[in-house]
Design a protein around this motif. Structure first.
Motif, PDB file in Angstrom:
ATOM      1  N   ALA A 154      46.580  17.389 -27.733  1.00 37.51           N
ATOM      2  CA  ALA A 154      46.437  15.951 -27.522  1.00 37.51           C
ATOM      3  C   ALA A 154      44.989  15.614 -27.846  1.00 37.51           C
ATOM      4  O   ALA A 154      44.078  16.361 -27.475  1.00 37.51           O
ATOM      5  N   ARG A 155      44.781  14.519 -28.591  1.00 37.28           N
ATOM      6  CA  ARG A 155      43.421  14.157 -28.997  1.00 37.28           C
ATOM      7  C   ARG A 155      43.246  12.652 -28.910  1.00 37.28           C
ATOM      8  O   ARG A 155      44.145  11.889 -29.250  1.00 37.28           O
ATOM      9  N   ALA A 156      42.078  12.222 -28.440  1.00 32.66           N
ATOM     10  CA  ALA A 156      41.679  10.813 -28.436  1.00 32.66           C
ATOM     11  C   ALA A 156      40.404  10.710 -29.262  1.00 32.66           C
ATOM     12  O   ALA A 156      39.466  11.474 -29.064  1.00 32.66           O
ATOM     13  N   GLU A 157      40.398   9.761 -30.207  1.00 29.09           N
ATOM     14  CA  GLU A 157      39.260   9.608 -31.120  1.00 29.09           C
ATOM     15  C   GLU A 157      38.772   8.164 -31.071  1.00 29.09           C
ATOM     16  O   GLU A 157      39.556   7.231 -31.232  1.00 29.09           O
ATOM     17  N   ASN A 174      32.217  -2.063 -31.509  1.00 30.94           N
ATOM     18  CA  ASN A 174      33.468  -2.721 -31.887  1.00 30.94           C
ATOM     19  C   ASN A 174      34.518  -1.729 -32.386  1.00 30.94           C
ATOM     20  O   ASN A 174      35.391  -2.081 -33.174  1.00 30.94           O
ATOM     21  N   GLY A 175      34.442  -0.497 -31.943  1.00 34.76           N
ATOM     22  CA  GLY A 175      35.375   0.535 -32.392  1.00 34.76           C
ATOM     23  C   GLY A 175      36.739   0.402 -31.735  1.00 34.76           C
ATOM     24  O   GLY A 175      37.011  -0.505 -30.958  1.00 34.76           O
ATOM     25  N   ALA A 176      37.601   1.356 -32.076  1.00 37.64           N
ATOM     26  CA  ALA A 176      38.959   1.395 -31.533  1.00 37.64           C
ATOM     27  C   ALA A 176      39.318   2.837 -31.209  1.00 37.64           C
ATOM     28  O   ALA A 176      38.789   3.771 -31.807  1.00 37.64           O
ATOM     29  N   TRP A 177      40.224   3.016 -30.267  1.00 36.29           N
ATOM     30  CA  TRP A 177      40.693   4.341 -29.871  1.00 36.29           C
ATOM     31  C   TRP A 177      41.955   4.685 -30.645  1.00 36.29           C
ATOM     32  O   TRP A 177      42.833   3.848 -30.807  1.00 36.29           O
ATOM     33  N   ALA A 178      42.053   5.933 -31.094  1.00 37.77           N
ATOM     34  CA  ALA A 178      43.262   6.454 -31.723  1.00 37.77           C
ATOM     35  C   ALA A 178      43.682   7.695 -30.948  1.00 37.77           C
ATOM     36  O   ALA A 178      42.844   8.543 -30.625  1.00 37.77           O
ATOM     37  N   TYR A 179      44.971   7.782 -30.621  1.00 40.36           N
ATOM     38  CA  TYR A 179      45.501   8.896 -29.838  1.00 40.36           C
ATOM     39  C   TYR A 179      46.569   9.613 -30.650  1.00 40.36           C
ATOM     40  O   TYR A 179      47.379   8.963 -31.313  1.00 40.36           O
TER      41      TYR A 179
END
Length: 187
Positions: A154-157, A174-179
């Motif tokens: 499992a990874r969160a970026e 202003n980034g965003a999370w990707a899982y």
């Protein structure tokens, strides 16, 4: 409920899980025999997806990683991600395909079956729903070895976009999370 009533439950759960963990370690040869060694390669396939409650706004994506272990804890590689979104709305609707190609470096902790890691990525993003631009990010994750060379992860970026060095520092907030959730092998 006071804490003294919870302690027996915690002891019961711990006494049940500890032997299971020890048995899993013994089946894999004990600590230090699972996971990669310096010079090993790694391949993983992960997926992600989401939909609103009416399933009229949906997205899904896949990510493929290929890397080389510089040491038994340091992994460097390349990641290709592709995502699709089906959006229905007043301002924007249609099908959108996006891609991202990034280099990454991850540092893994521990030597047992569970291996948390932290890392960084740098690359580019392109496609229908985004402006072709650079992307960078920080990531955190966990790999769990089910077999000596096979794991689930499992990874969160945290990703942010940039056109230049100045815009990178401006856009970090202003980034965003990707899982992602996936599987991989070392060979």
């Amino acid at each position: 409920m006071n804490i003294f009533k919870k302690v027996p439950l915690a002891i019961l759960i711990g006494s049940t899980l500890l032997p299971a963990y020890a048995m899993a370690q013994s089946q894999m040869g004990g600590p230090g025999t699972v996971g990669p060694s310096a010079g090993d390669r790694e391949f993983s396939l992960s997926g992600t997806g989401s939909s609103n409650k009416d399933f009229d706004n949906s997205s899904f994506g896949v990510s493929v990683d290929y890397g080389w272990y510089l040491s038994d804890r340091m992994l460097a590689g390349i990641r290709q991600s592709i995502s699709y979104a089906d959006v229905a709305g007043e301002d924007l609707s249609g099908d959108f395909w996006n891609g991202s190609t990034r280099g990454f470096v991850d540092y893994h902790f521990g030597r047992g079956a569970a291996r948390p890691f932290v890392g960084a990525t740098l690359g580019g993003i392109y496609g229908d729903g985004v402006k072709d631009t650079g992307t960078a990010g920080l990531e955190v994750g966990l790999k769990y070895y089910m077999l000596p060379s096979t794991f689930v992860q499992a990874r969160a970026e945290y990703q942010f976009l940039f056109d230049s060095g100045d815009s990178a520092s401006d856009n970090f907030d202003n980034g965003a999370w990707a899982y992602v959730l996936g599987m991989g092998i070392n060979f």
